[in-house]
Design a protein around this motif. Structure first.
Motif, PDB file in Angstrom:
ATOM      1  N   UNK A  17     -35.301 -11.758 -13.511  1.00  0.00           N
ATOM      2  CA  UNK A  17     -35.284 -12.574 -14.753  1.00  0.00           C
ATOM      3  C   UNK A  17     -36.844 -13.165 -14.435  1.00  0.00           C
ATOM      4  N   UNK A  18     -37.681 -13.658 -12.980  1.00  0.00           N
ATOM      5  CA  UNK A  18     -38.893 -14.431 -12.632  1.00  0.00           C
ATOM      6  C   UNK A  18     -39.356 -13.788 -11.684  1.00  0.00           C
ATOM      7  N   UNK A  19     -41.021 -14.336 -11.583  1.00  0.00           N
ATOM      8  CA  UNK A  19     -41.200 -13.314 -10.508  1.00  0.00           C
ATOM      9  C   UNK A  19     -42.675 -12.491 -11.242  1.00  0.00           C
ATOM     10  N   UNK A  20     -42.875 -11.903  -9.728  1.00  0.00           N
ATOM     11  CA  UNK A  20     -43.649 -10.249 -10.797  1.00  0.00           C
ATOM     12  C   UNK A  20     -43.197  -9.833 -10.645  1.00  0.00           C
ATOM     13  N   UNK A  21     -41.805  -9.516 -10.610  1.00  0.00           N
ATOM     14  CA  UNK A  21     -41.218  -7.983 -10.546  1.00  0.00           C
ATOM     15  C   UNK A  21     -40.459  -8.493 -11.507  1.00  0.00           C
ATOM     16  N   UNK A  22     -40.077  -8.973 -12.877  1.00  0.00           N
ATOM     17  CA  UNK A  22     -39.699  -9.379 -13.876  1.00  0.00           C
ATOM     18  C   UNK A  22     -39.262  -8.418 -14.182  1.00  0.00           C
ATOM     19  N   UNK A  23     -37.972  -7.998 -15.108  1.00  0.00           N
ATOM     20  CA  UNK A  23     -38.178  -6.870 -16.029  1.00  0.00           C
ATOM     21  C   UNK A  23     -36.876  -5.338 -14.970  1.00  0.00           C
ATOM     22  N   UNK A  24     -37.393  -5.466 -13.856  1.00  0.00           N
ATOM     23  CA  UNK A  24     -36.507  -4.714 -13.004  1.00  0.00           C
ATOM     24  C   UNK A  24     -35.227  -5.057 -12.282  1.00  0.00           C
ATOM     25  N   UNK A  25     -34.087  -4.125 -12.532  1.00  0.00           N
ATOM     26  CA  UNK A  25     -33.136  -3.953 -11.964  1.00  0.00           C
ATOM     27  C   UNK A  25     -32.884  -4.238 -10.492  1.00  0.00           C
ATOM     28  N   UNK A  26     -31.570  -5.030 -10.077  1.00  0.00           N
ATOM     29  CA  UNK A  26     -32.581  -5.928  -8.763  1.00  0.00           C
ATOM     30  C   UNK A  26     -30.304  -6.724  -8.215  1.00  0.00           C
ATOM     31  N   UNK A  27     -30.259  -6.452  -6.880  1.00  0.00           N
ATOM     32  CA  UNK A  27     -29.165  -6.895  -6.856  1.00  0.00           C
ATOM     33  C   UNK A  27     -29.303  -8.129  -5.782  1.00  0.00           C
ATOM     34  N   UNK A  28     -28.420  -8.945  -6.600  1.00  0.00           N
ATOM     35  CA  UNK A  28     -29.003 -10.486  -5.581  1.00  0.00           C
ATOM     36  C   UNK A  28     -27.751 -10.375  -4.667  1.00  0.00           C
ATOM     37  N   UNK A  29     -28.227 -11.022  -4.139  1.00  0.00           N
ATOM     38  CA  UNK A  29     -27.283 -11.644  -3.129  1.00  0.00           C
ATOM     39  C   UNK A  29     -27.541 -13.345  -2.634  1.00  0.00           C
ATOM     40  N   UNK A  30     -26.672 -13.674  -2.999  1.00  0.00           N
ATOM     41  CA  UNK A  30     -26.507 -14.993  -2.827  1.00  0.00           C
ATOM     42  C   UNK A  30     -26.211 -16.159  -2.223  1.00  0.00           C
ATOM     43  N   UNK A  31     -26.987 -16.788  -0.842  1.00  0.00           N
ATOM     44  CA  UNK A  31     -26.242 -17.264   0.103  1.00  0.00           C
ATOM     45  C   UNK A  31     -26.109 -18.726  -0.512  1.00  0.00           C
ATOM     46  N   UNK A  32     -24.777 -19.255   0.121  1.00  0.00           N
ATOM     47  CA  UNK A  32     -24.050 -20.809  -0.349  1.00  0.00           C
ATOM     48  C   UNK A  32     -25.300 -21.534   0.619  1.00  0.00           C
ATOM     49  N   UNK A  33     -25.620 -22.907  -0.004  1.00  0.00           N
ATOM     50  CA  UNK A  33     -25.524 -23.671   0.572  1.00  0.00           C
ATOM     51  C   UNK A  33     -26.898 -24.492   0.529  1.00  0.00           C
ATOM     52  N   UNK A  34     -27.347 -25.682   0.338  1.00  0.00           N
ATOM     53  CA  UNK A  34     -28.505 -26.239  -0.359  1.00  0.00           C
ATOM     54  C   UNK A  34     -28.147 -27.754   0.116  1.00  0.00           C
ATOM     55  N   UNK A  35     -28.974 -28.489   0.721  1.00  0.00           N
ATOM     56  CA  UNK A  35     -29.258 -29.447   1.335  1.00  0.00           C
ATOM     57  C   UNK A  35     -30.086 -30.909   0.509  1.00  0.00           C
ATOM     58  N   UNK A  36     -30.591 -30.132  -0.180  1.00  0.00           N
ATOM     59  CA  UNK A  36     -31.871 -30.803  -1.340  1.00  0.00           C
ATOM     60  C   UNK A  36     -31.336 -31.588  -2.381  1.00  0.00           C
ATOM     61  N   UNK A  37     -30.820 -30.575  -3.358  1.00  0.00           N
ATOM     62  CA  UNK A  37     -29.949 -31.555  -4.463  1.00  0.00           C
ATOM     63  C   UNK A  37     -30.967 -31.698  -5.243  1.00  0.00           C
ATOM     64  N   UNK A  38     -32.560 -30.986  -5.627  1.00  0.00           N
ATOM     65  CA  UNK A  38     -32.919 -31.066  -7.347  1.00  0.00           C
ATOM     66  C   UNK A  38     -32.459 -31.583  -8.318  1.00  0.00           C
TER      67      UNK A  38
END
Length: 223
Positions: A17-38
């Motif tokens: 959905x984003x980046x210069x590769x937007x529109x291409x089928x993609x497999x996402x590996x979403x890793x857990x954990x973030x210590x920042x909290x935007x």
């Protein structure tokens, strides 16, 4: 073994959905954990892990979708030391490999074959002082062939964010060397307002919207 286990939030197949590769089928590996909290984080669910998988099992599951593009994201993927072994193994397996990072940590040790999408957090995030500005230097000092594997992403909630981003781009000349993507934070400024500022300033950036949110409105996970 230590360094070979990953904290996984989700693994799924979708449209990039984003980046210069937007529109291409993609497999996402979403890793857990973030210590920042935007303040505007749209993946707060990824702070905790759904599963713990070995690098091998993670790759096996991701490869089942037979996508030509795989993205490792988060959370903040660089907070897990094993991510470097994961990225290296994915690159060895062929196909396109992307990393999207919040930009808080250095990408210096990331496999050079990986296409790196690096956030620059604006003031509205509440975390702009935590940006790892070394990443800009790393990208600018990369060889010409390698530099194309760096792109930067800036989102904006208001005029202050935009002016902050414009100042960084002017001071570093980053947009003349690397692709810089800029988009509005959902529910804040209208895309046409941001587009108008970009055009008025002749800013050398590529505007983006979150394509997956238009395809699957209201869905927060698995897209």
């Amino acid at each position: 073994m230590t360094g070979t286990i990953l904290q996984i939030s989700e693994i799924f197949h979708s449209i990039q959905g984003e980046s210069s590769f937007a529109g291409w089928p993609c497999t996402f590996i979403r890793l857990a954990g973030c210590s920042h909290g935007c303040r505007y984080c749209d993946t707060t669910y990824a702070k905790t892990a759904e599963r713990r998988l070995s690098i091998g099992d993670t790759i096996d599951e991701a490869r089942r979708y037979h996508a030509h593009l795989i993205e490792v994201t988060g959370g903040e993927p660089l907070e897990q030391p094993a991510v470097h072994k994961l990225l290296h193994a994915l690159c060895d397996g062929g196909g396109g490999v992307m990393l999207e990072t919040g930009g808080f940590l250095s990408v210096r040790d990331v496999d050079p074959r990986v296409h790196k999408v690096i956030d620059l957090k604006p003031p509205s995030s509440g975390r702009d002082k935590e940006n790892c500005m070394e990443n800009i230097d790393i990208a600018l000092n990369a060889g010409e062939g390698e530099r194309k594997r760096y792109e930067f992403k800036i989102v904006a909630a208001d005029r202050e964010d935009y002016l902050w981003a414009r100042g960084i781009l002017k001071d570093t000349r980053l947009a003349e060397a690397c692709t810089v993507m800029m988009g509005p934070i959902a529910g804040t400024i209208h895309p046409s307002e941001l587009a108008g500022w970009i055009l008025e300033d002749r800013l050398h950036v590529r505007m983006q919207l979150q394509l997956h949110r238009y395809i699957w409105p209201g869905m927060d996970r698995g897209v």
